[in-house]
Design a protein around this motif. Structure first.
Motif, PDB file in Angstrom:
ATOM      1  N   PRO A   6       0.733  -1.115   0.029  1.00 24.87           N
ATOM      2  CA  PRO A   6       0.111   0.051  -0.077  1.00 24.87           C
ATOM      3  C   PRO A   6       0.978   1.039  -0.004  1.00 24.87           C
ATOM      4  CG  PRO A   6       0.200  -0.885   2.232  1.00 24.87           C
ATOM      5  CD  PRO A   6       0.834  -1.943   1.337  1.00 24.87           C
ATOM      6  N   ALA A   7       0.155   2.386  -0.557  1.00 30.19           N
ATOM      7  CA  ALA A   7       0.819   3.741  -0.366  1.00 30.19           C
ATOM      8  C   ALA A   7       0.593   4.107   1.120  1.00 30.19           C
ATOM      9  CB  ALA A   7      -0.027   4.686  -1.165  1.00 30.19           C
ATOM     10  N   THR A   8       1.417   5.097   1.753  1.00 30.47           N
ATOM     11  CA  THR A   8       1.285   5.463   2.959  1.00 30.47           C
ATOM     12  C   THR A   8       1.188   7.118   2.859  1.00 30.47           C
ATOM     13  OG1 THR A   8       3.601   5.307   2.913  1.00 30.47           O
ATOM     14  CG2 THR A   8       2.168   3.556   3.966  1.00 30.47           C
ATOM     15  N   SER A   9       0.520   7.715   3.998  1.00 27.83           N
ATOM     16  CA  SER A   9       0.775   9.098   4.280  1.00 27.83           C
ATOM     17  C   SER A   9       1.600   9.304   5.539  1.00 27.83           C
ATOM     18  CB  SER A   9      -0.532   9.779   4.268  1.00 27.83           C
ATOM     19  OG  SER A   9      -0.485  11.026   4.194  1.00 27.83           O
ATOM     20  N   ALA A  10       2.660   9.962   5.800  1.00 26.15           N
ATOM     21  CA  ALA A  10       3.447  10.027   6.792  1.00 26.15           C
ATOM     22  C   ALA A  10       3.407  11.377   7.383  1.00 26.15           C
ATOM     23  CB  ALA A  10       4.745   9.561   6.648  1.00 26.15           C
ATOM     24  N   ASN A  11       3.835  11.519   8.611  1.00 28.46           N
ATOM     25  CA  ASN A  11       3.729  12.564   9.528  1.00 28.46           C
ATOM     26  C   ASN A  11       2.368  13.249   9.908  1.00 28.46           C
ATOM     27  OD1 ASN A  11       6.681  12.917   9.059  1.00 28.46           O
ATOM     28  ND2 ASN A  11       6.084  14.225   7.118  1.00 28.46           N
ATOM     29  N   LEU A  12       1.466  13.236   9.190  1.00 28.53           N
ATOM     30  CA  LEU A  12       0.107  13.486   9.614  1.00 28.53           C
ATOM     31  C   LEU A  12      -0.196  14.944  10.143  1.00 28.53           C
ATOM     32  CD1 LEU A  12      -1.181   9.870  10.545  1.00 28.53           C
ATOM     33  CD2 LEU A  12      -1.583  11.153   8.355  1.00 28.53           C
ATOM     34  N   GLY A  13       0.830  15.698  10.039  1.00 26.54           N
ATOM     35  CA  GLY A  13       1.136  17.073  10.695  1.00 26.54           C
ATOM     36  C   GLY A  13       2.164  16.776  11.526  1.00 26.54           C
ATOM     37  N   PRO A  14       1.720  16.880  12.873  1.00 28.34           N
ATOM     38  CA  PRO A  14       3.014  16.970  13.997  1.00 28.34           C
ATOM     39  C   PRO A  14       3.903  15.709  14.126  1.00 28.34           C
ATOM     40  CG  PRO A  14       0.790  16.655  15.032  1.00 28.34           C
ATOM     41  CD  PRO A  14       0.628  16.945  13.401  1.00 28.34           C
ATOM     42  N   GLY A  15       3.327  14.619  13.550  1.00 27.83           N
ATOM     43  CA  GLY A  15       4.056  13.275  13.651  1.00 27.83           C
ATOM     44  C   GLY A  15       5.348  13.134  13.039  1.00 27.83           C
ATOM     45  N   PHE A  16       6.078  14.211  12.929  1.00 31.00           N
ATOM     46  CA  PHE A  16       7.120  14.050  11.903  1.00 31.00           C
ATOM     47  C   PHE A  16       8.180  12.816  12.096  1.00 31.00           C
ATOM     48  CE2 PHE A  16       9.816  15.718   8.809  1.00 31.00           C
ATOM     49  CZ  PHE A  16      11.196  15.210   9.066  1.00 31.00           C
ATOM     50  N   ASP A  17       8.396  11.884  11.108  1.00 29.61           N
ATOM     51  CA  ASP A  17       9.077  10.689  11.059  1.00 29.61           C
ATOM     52  C   ASP A  17       8.514   9.657  12.141  1.00 29.61           C
ATOM     53  OD1 ASP A  17      12.564  11.718  10.525  1.00 29.61           O
ATOM     54  OD2 ASP A  17      10.690  11.740   9.267  1.00 29.61           O
ATOM     55  N   CYS A  18       7.305   9.853  12.573  1.00 26.82           N
ATOM     56  CA  CYS A  18       6.791   8.782  13.682  1.00 26.82           C
ATOM     57  C   CYS A  18       5.379   8.345  13.326  1.00 26.82           C
ATOM     58  CB  CYS A  18       6.870   9.291  14.921  1.00 26.82           C
ATOM     59  SG  CYS A  18       6.082  10.607  15.552  1.00 26.82           S
TER      60      CYS A  18
END
Ligand SMILES: Nc1ncnc2c1ncn2[C@@H]1O[C@H](COP(=O)(O)OP(=O)(O)O)[C@@H](O)[C@H]1O
Ligand SMILES: N[C@@H](CCOP(=O)(O)O)C(=O)O
Length: 294
Positions: A6-18
């Motif tokens: 699957p594709a993924t969407s990372a950070n989701l705003g404040p969650g940088f790298d996690c």
């Protein structure tokens, strides 16, 4: 064998790298034993001849395969790529996870998803794309002494993604160079408090907290300045009812999480405003990579 990642969407705003989540948009790869190595590419990258000679999936696959099998057998690799490159949809992480999982399968060595994830972190320094690519769902992850610790939340079908995919790429590697090396304490507290609240909101399904919890002051503004239309994308998405609206990974796509019944309304508003960009409605993925045929 055939694998889908699957594709993924990372950070989701404040969650940088996690923080990150998986989206039901998949690359598929078929791998067959052959008398000689060959590569075919359909979809994203189809026109890019370099991918037939210097393909990161094939390189990582053989790294792992040779480690496990002690030899380099020839295979035919057939790529069916639906994840756009350099659009913040985790295309590089999908490659890393897919190559590692495929190598174990073709070498006939069983591996837990944790094993695949902890191999993948050796190729991708941050776990926010690879964790949801491995497990699916929403994931909150840390790296401790080189090992990834992650928790997953399955996301129900009441949620959908309206993704705005610009026609211009943003390279993750380049985009990371735009970020400062240190931040004032108030910025750090701003982000870590919201990342904590965002994680709690996902796990407790308190969707009304997402909007305040998804704000960021560490990376989005600097990156969005490379494509100023993205500020208006967010404004229109939130005005149309999106639960949260964030830069997807390092960009250039914009991630809008919506209640399923609101997806058409939000998509139409964005399509009307940004005719030059792709606007797609996706389901969420809760499975991570799947070997669909051995
Ligand atoms: N399916 C694929 N096959 C081969 N290489 C790929 C594939 N998907 C991505 N890549 C490589 O990864 C690069 C994109 O990585 P990156 O800038 O991190 O983008 P993203 O935001 O999509 O992760 C591409 O330019 C290409 O070199
Ligand atoms: N935390 C990373 C996420 C990169 O995601 P991608 O989908 O753009 O590769 C970052 O923000 O650099």
């Amino acid at each position: 064998m055939k694998i889908k990642i699957p594709a993924t969407s990372a950070n989701l705003g404040p969650g940088f790298d996690c923080l990150g989540l998986a989206i039901a948009l998949y690359n598929e790869v078929c791998i067959k034993p052959s008398s000689y190595q060959s590569i075919s590419v359909k979809g994203e990258g189809e026109e890019n001849a370099k991918l037939k000679k210097n393909n990161i999936f094939v390189s990582i696959f053989y790294d792992i395969y040779q480690e496990l099998a002690g030899k380099k057998d020839p295979f035919r690799f057939e790529f069916f790529n639906a994840i756009p490159f350099s659009r913040g949809l985790g295309s590089s992480s999908a490659v890393i996870v897919g190559a590692i999982a495929s190598a174990y399968e073709m070498a006939g060595v069983k591996a837990s998803r944790e094993t695949i994830l902890n191999k993948a972190i050796l190729y991708e320094t941050h776990p926010d794309n690879i964790a949801p690519a491995v497990f699916g769902g929403f994931t909150s992850s840390v790296v401790e002494s080189g090992r990834v610790k992650t928790l997953k939340k399955v996301l129900g079908e009441k949620l959908k993604v309206v993704m705005v995919i610009p026609d211009r790429p943003m390279s993750t590697a380049h985009s990371r160079t735009l970020l400062p090396k240190s931040y004032p304490m108030k910025n750090v507290v701003y982000n870590l408090s919201r990342a904590s609240l965002l994680t709690a909101a996902f796990f407790s399904e308190n969707w009304e907290f997402l909007r305040v919890a998804s704000k960021d002051c560490m990376h989005e503004h600097r990156r969005m300045k490379q494509m100023k239309e993205l500020f208006e994308v967010r404004e229109i998405a939130l005005r149309s009812g999106a639960l949260m609206s964030t830069l997807s990974g390092s960009g250039s796509s914009f991630f809008n999480l919506v209640k399923a019944e609101d997806a058409p309304k939000v998509a139409i508003a964005l399509k009307n405003a940004f005719g030059m960009f792709r606007v797609e409605i996706f389901e969420l993925d809760n499975n991570g990579f799947e070997i669909v045929k051995s």
